[in-house]
Enzyme design. Structure first.
Site: not given
Ligand code: CAA
Length: 283
Positions: A119, A140, A152, A190
């Site tokens: 991440s 991800h 992702e 994120n």
């Protein structure tokens, strides 16, 4: 490419959840950990998660047994020779990941796709440790992996463009929605989520409002399933702190500078759910 035999290296919270997701979709999964204790912990995660689904009437006992039966556990990376896809979910330390990928590159058949669940680290730097950069990609997942609907799909300048739709199709087969993203710190989720969580810690530190009130405000005012401190505890304060650090390093944007309160809690090893206490857990 038909992904029938997949492997997950690292069976912490994320890796065990990812192994469960694959097994639920009917794929055979090899789970790899460093030693027998870590393997037992990983198996425990999957057993608890599937048992919860049985208790809630979402799975039958037979389906749970079939899911567990599709997962083979091993401490030997050499067992990954036949895997079509390997997903790495080991700790977020670039040297560990590069050394693992170099090993996987040697062990796995040439067409095997090597994916990372990182991440915060650059997928490109991980891919560069292999001789098959075109077959390395980011996958991800989000915590808890069996529940969250997104993957992702992170491609680098070196990734074979044909691999992105293949991995996206696989994510759909897992019941997830894929979103294609480039290899920049934080990807999409994120990059947007961590500054918000960080700002919540800054506001708490400034005494703007109390912890539970900030959590309630964001749950009830915005309709989020969890307030920022409950979510930080779920993600793990160490993970959140690391991702914030990477965002700050890449952007040099002051908004990404981790709140001192977060640093303090991480230094005290108050990491959230995984350690029993973080922002919550002292009640
Ligand atoms: N493992 C497996 N299943 C779980 C689970 C877990 N750890 N936690 C909850 N579930 C399941 C439950 O069994 C339940 O399933 P059913 O609906 O099929 O019965 C469902 O999830 C809802 O659970 P609960 O009723 O117990 O609790 P809830 O409604 O409060 O949901 C939650 C819990 C799913 C965690 C929800 O609060 C939520 O979505 N929170 C936000 C999570 C989030 O934002 N995650 C992303 C973090 S960012 C990240 O991961 C990226 C990174 O790189 C840092």
């Amino acid at each position: 490419m038909a992904f029938e035999m997949v492997a997950v290296v690292g069976l912490g919270t994320m890796g065990a959840g990812i192994a469960e997701v694959f097994a639920r979709a009917g794929l055979r999964v090899i789970g790899v950990e460093a030693d027998a204790d870590a393997l037992a912990t990983g198996r425990g995660h999957v057993e608890r998660s599937t048992q919860r689904a049985v208790d809630r009437g979402r799975l039958s006992g037979g389906e749970r047994d079939a899911i567990l039966g599709r997962i083979t556990l091993t401490t030997s990376r050499e067992d990954l020779r036949e895997a079509d896809l390997v997903v790495e979910a080991i700790p977020e330390v670039l040297d560990y990941k590069r050394s693992l990928f170099a090993d996987l590159d040697r062990i796995c058949k040439p067409e095997t796709v090597l994916a990372t669940n990182t991440s915060s680290l650059p997928v490109t730097a991980i891919a560069a440790a292999t001789g098959r950069q075109g077959r390395v990609i980011g996958m991800h997942f989000f915590n808890p992996a069996p529940v969250m609907g997104l993957v992702e799909v992170v491609s680098t300048v070196l990734t074979d463009p044909a691999l992105v739709p293949e991995i996206s199709e696989l994510a759909r087969r897992l019941g997830k929605t894929p979103v294609a993203v480039g290899d920049r710190a934080g990807f999409v989720v994120n990059r947007l989520l961590l500054p918000y969580l960080n700002q919540a810690a800054v506001l708490l530190e400034q005494g703007l409002a109390r912890r539970d009130d900030i959590d309630a405000a964001m749950r009830l005012g915005v309709g989020l399933p969890m307030g920022p401190f409950a979510l930080l505890d779920l993600i793990g304060l160490d993970t959140a702190y690391e991702v914030m650090g990477v965002l700050f390093d890449e952007t040099r944007d002051r908004r990404h500078a981790p709140a001192p309160l977060l640093r303090e809690l991480v230094s005290a090893r108050l990491l959230g759910r995984k350690s029993g206490r973080g922002f919550h857990g002292d009640e």
